[in-house]
Design an enzyme around this catalytic site. Structure first.
Site, PDB file in Angstrom:
ATOM      1  N   ASN A   1      -4.653  -4.634 -10.739  1.00 55.88           N
ATOM      2  CA  ASN A   1      -5.586  -5.198 -11.711  1.00 55.88           C
ATOM      3  C   ASN A   1      -5.697  -6.708 -11.614  1.00 55.88           C
ATOM      4  OD1 ASN A   1      -7.123  -3.362 -13.258  1.00 55.88           O
ATOM      5  ND2 ASN A   1      -5.207  -2.545 -14.077  1.00 55.88           N
TER       6      ASN A   1
ATOM      7  N   SER B   1      -2.333  -1.132 -18.209  1.00 54.15           N
ATOM      8  CA  SER B   1      -2.979  -1.693 -17.024  1.00 54.15           C
ATOM      9  C   SER B   1      -2.552  -3.127 -16.800  1.00 54.15           C
ATOM     10  CB  SER B   1      -4.493  -1.727 -17.218  1.00 54.15           C
ATOM     11  OG  SER B   1      -4.969  -0.472 -17.554  1.00 54.15           O
TER      12      SER B   1
ATOM     13  N   GLU C   1       1.845   2.253  -9.830  1.00 51.17           N
ATOM     14  CA  GLU C   1       2.657   1.032  -9.910  1.00 51.17           C
ATOM     15  C   GLU C   1       3.830   1.288 -10.867  1.00 51.17           C
ATOM     16  OE1 GLU C   1      -0.499  -2.629  -9.292  1.00 51.17           O
ATOM     17  OE2 GLU C   1      -0.459  -1.667 -11.241  1.00 51.17           O
TER      18      GLU C   1
ATOM     19  N   HIS D   1       2.131   2.967 -13.971  1.00 50.51           N
ATOM     20  CA  HIS D   1       0.687   2.757 -14.060  1.00 50.51           C
ATOM     21  C   HIS D   1      -0.067   3.595 -13.034  1.00 50.51           C
ATOM     22  CE1 HIS D   1      -2.930  -0.115 -13.507  1.00 50.51           C
ATOM     23  NE2 HIS D   1      -3.191   0.768 -14.429  1.00 50.51           N
TER      24      HIS D   1
HETATM   25  N1  3HC Z   1      -6.702  17.540  -7.574  1.00 46.07           N
HETATM   26  C1  3HC Z   1      -6.149  17.138  -6.419  1.00 46.07           C
HETATM   27  N2  3HC Z   1      -6.842  16.584  -5.397  1.00 46.07           N
HETATM   28  C2  3HC Z   1      -8.152  16.439  -5.574  1.00 46.07           C
HETATM   29  C3  3HC Z   1      -8.807  16.834  -6.741  1.00 46.07           C
HETATM   30  C4  3HC Z   1      -8.015  17.408  -7.771  1.00 46.07           C
HETATM   31  N3  3HC Z   1      -8.569  17.781  -8.909  1.00 46.07           N
HETATM   32  N4  3HC Z   1     -10.117  16.577  -6.616  1.00 46.07           N
HETATM   33  C5  3HC Z   1     -10.295  16.047  -5.417  1.00 46.07           C
HETATM   34  N5  3HC Z   1      -9.112  15.963  -4.778  1.00 46.07           N
HETATM   35  C6  3HC Z   1      -8.874  15.379  -3.463  1.00 46.07           C
HETATM   36  C7  3HC Z   1      -9.944  15.764  -2.464  1.00 46.07           C
HETATM   37  O1  3HC Z   1      -9.639  16.960  -1.794  1.00 46.07           O
HETATM   38  C8  3HC Z   1      -9.947  14.578  -1.519  1.00 46.07           C
HETATM   39  O2  3HC Z   1      -8.818  14.655  -0.657  1.00 46.07           O
HETATM   40  P1  3HC Z   1      -8.947  14.258   0.913  1.00 46.07           P
HETATM   41  O3  3HC Z   1      -9.376  12.807   0.911  1.00 46.07           O
HETATM   42  O4  3HC Z   1      -7.589  14.483   1.459  1.00 46.07           O
HETATM   43  O5  3HC Z   1      -9.992  15.180   1.433  1.00 46.07           O
HETATM   44  C9  3HC Z   1      -9.676  13.402  -2.433  1.00 46.07           C
HETATM   45  O6  3HC Z   1      -8.974  13.953  -3.576  1.00 46.07           O
HETATM   46  C10 3HC Z   1     -10.938  12.731  -2.874  1.00 46.07           C
HETATM   47  O7  3HC Z   1     -11.692  13.658  -3.601  1.00 46.07           O
HETATM   48  P2  3HC Z   1     -13.299  13.741  -3.653  1.00 46.07           P
HETATM   49  O8  3HC Z   1     -13.848  14.192  -2.337  1.00 46.07           O
HETATM   50  O9  3HC Z   1     -13.695  14.474  -4.852  1.00 46.07           O
HETATM   51  O10 3HC Z   1     -13.603  12.274  -3.882  1.00 46.07           O
HETATM   52  P3  3HC Z   1     -14.658  11.326  -3.231  1.00 46.07           P
HETATM   53  O11 3HC Z   1     -14.442  11.227  -1.789  1.00 46.07           O
HETATM   54  O12 3HC Z   1     -15.987  11.651  -3.779  1.00 46.07           O
HETATM   55  O13 3HC Z   1     -14.103  10.002  -3.921  1.00 46.07           O
HETATM   56  C11 3HC Z   1     -13.020   8.817  -5.620  1.00 46.07           C
HETATM   57  C12 3HC Z   1     -14.002   9.912  -5.309  1.00 46.07           C
HETATM   58  C13 3HC Z   1     -11.606   9.262  -5.319  1.00 46.07           C
HETATM   59  C14 3HC Z   1     -13.165   8.523  -7.110  1.00 46.07           C
HETATM   60  C15 3HC Z   1     -13.380   7.569  -4.734  1.00 46.07           C
HETATM   61  O14 3HC Z   1     -14.729   7.230  -4.931  1.00 46.07           O
HETATM   62  C16 3HC Z   1     -12.537   6.379  -5.046  1.00 46.07           C
HETATM   63  O15 3HC Z   1     -11.428   6.237  -4.560  1.00 46.07           O
HETATM   64  N6  3HC Z   1     -13.081   5.464  -5.885  1.00 46.07           N
HETATM   65  C17 3HC Z   1     -12.342   4.293  -6.315  1.00 46.07           C
HETATM   66  C18 3HC Z   1     -11.510   4.676  -7.494  1.00 46.07           C
HETATM   67  C19 3HC Z   1     -10.615   3.553  -7.918  1.00 46.07           C
HETATM   68  O16 3HC Z   1     -10.577   2.480  -7.347  1.00 46.07           O
HETATM   69  N7  3HC Z   1      -9.852   3.813  -8.979  1.00 46.07           N
HETATM   70  C20 3HC Z   1      -8.995   2.832  -9.554  1.00 46.07           C
HETATM   71  C21 3HC Z   1      -9.670   2.247 -10.724  1.00 46.07           C
HETATM   72  S1  3HC Z   1      -8.663   1.006 -11.456  1.00 46.07           S
HETATM   73  C22 3HC Z   1      -7.693   1.838 -12.535  1.00 46.07           C
HETATM   74  O17 3HC Z   1      -7.764   3.012 -12.715  1.00 46.07           O
HETATM   75  C23 3HC Z   1      -6.674   1.030 -13.209  1.00 46.07           C
HETATM   76  C24 3HC Z   1      -6.813   0.996 -14.674  1.00 46.07           C
HETATM   77  O18 3HC Z   1      -5.735   0.294 -15.145  1.00 46.07           O
HETATM   78  C25 3HC Z   1      -8.074   0.333 -15.153  1.00 46.07           C
END
Ligand code: 3HC
Length: 286
Positions: free
Chosen positions: A192, A121, A154, A142
């Protein structure tokens, strides 16, 4: 240009399992290695649930699980990674000494053409590359949590990473349905780095009694247009993971005050309140 057909993923935690799932379900031969068979078993169950959800949402074909099963080998035998001759992606904890030791071992095991990528990260890809005899074939790749849903990847160019490897990894990310963005090897890269203030200011709001956890999250979501507020996002990422990233960016910038970790992060880690994965973080998940 060479494409990647035999991939190894090291570490079957949230990120490693997500990455292995993505690659294997796309029809590419994948070996997922972890020291612990228990961790591998948990990873398998998590993958199954995620694939089911992807199929339900019609994002994945109905036979996605069968494809994954046909392509994925899960193992706690390190030497099997030697068969993943095109690309190895590591997703082990954010500890530089641990990562360098892993790359030294992989360097001794794998053919010189094998490309190594780190899902770090925030740590220096250049330093990891220096632990190998192939620094031009080491880069950052990443992914973001949840891997199945987050489009961005990334691709990090270390000081010695070749242009060719950057192109290969970017092309591979596109093949996996992701959107690659290239970034230089700086602490925290793009996301990040920017996200440090998202979390840092949220802690300051709490300290100053401006608003509570749920209010901050609700406002950021409903009025700010963010998919998640800072506290629920920390619970998703893992308080321990986020704390490690904060510490790493802070130290890499020579203890610049704006990147300083918050004592609450350390306390939550000490208490084992790591977010969703332990059932308790800023919120309760029972
Ligand atoms: N496989 C493929 N696609 C999938 C899937 C799967 N298993 N599950 C869901 N999807 C698709 C859905 O169909 C949907 O697609 P669409 O937008 O085209 O309809 C999309 O993915 C979103 O799915 P959900 O409806 O289940 O998701 P939500 O709308 O409830 O959102 C979330 C959930 C994606 C987690 C959203 O809340 C979000 O983006 N949160 C922020 C997450 C974030 O910022 N992550 C980064 C964290 S930092 C990090 O990881 C870096 C590390 O270094 C610390």
């Amino acid at each position: 240009m060479k494409t990647f057909n035999a991939i190894g993923v090291v570490g079957a935690g949230t990120m490693g399992a997500g990455i292995a799932q993505l690659i294997a379900a796309s029809g590419v031969r994948t070996i997922l290695y972890d020291v612990s068979d228990d961790v591998l078993a948990v990873a398998q169950e998590r993958m199954r649930q995620s694939i089911e959800k992807g199929v339900e949402r019609k994002k994945l074909p109905a036979d996605a699980w069968a494809t994954l099963e046909a392509q994925l080998t899960m193992t706690s035998n390190f030497d099997q990674l030697g068969q993943a001759s095109d690309l190895i992606i590591e997703a082990i904890p954010e500890d530089m000494a641990l990562k360098c030791r892993l790359f030294e071992r992989l360097d001794a095991l794998c053919p010189l053409e094998t490309v190594f990528a780190s899902n770090t990260s925030s740590l220096s890809v250049t330093a990891m590359a220096a632990a190998t005899k192939r620094p031009e074939r080491v880069a950052g790749m990443h992914f973001f949590n949840p891997v199945a849903q987050m489009k961005l990847v990334e691709i990090i160019q270390g000081k010695s990473t070749s242009q060719e490897v950057m192109v290969q990894l970017s092309d591979f990310a596109v093949k996996l349905g992701k959107v690659p963005v290239r970034a230089k090897d700086t602490p925290g890269f793009i996301v990040n780095r920017v996200a440090r203030s998202f979390y840092g200011e949220a802690f300051r709001l709490l300290d100053e009694g401006v608003a509570d956890v749920a209010t901050v999250d609700t406002i950021m979501r409903s009025e700010g247009g963010f998919p998640m507020g800072p506290f629920e996002l920390m619970d998703l990422i893992g308080i321990d993971v986020n704390y490690a990233v904060t510490q790493s960016v802070y130290n890499a910038y020579f203890q610049e005050a704006r990147f300083k970790p918050h004592p609450r992060q350390r306390q939550m880690v000490e208490a084992g309140h790591l977010g969703r994965k332990t059932g308790k973080g800023f919120y309760d998940y029972d």
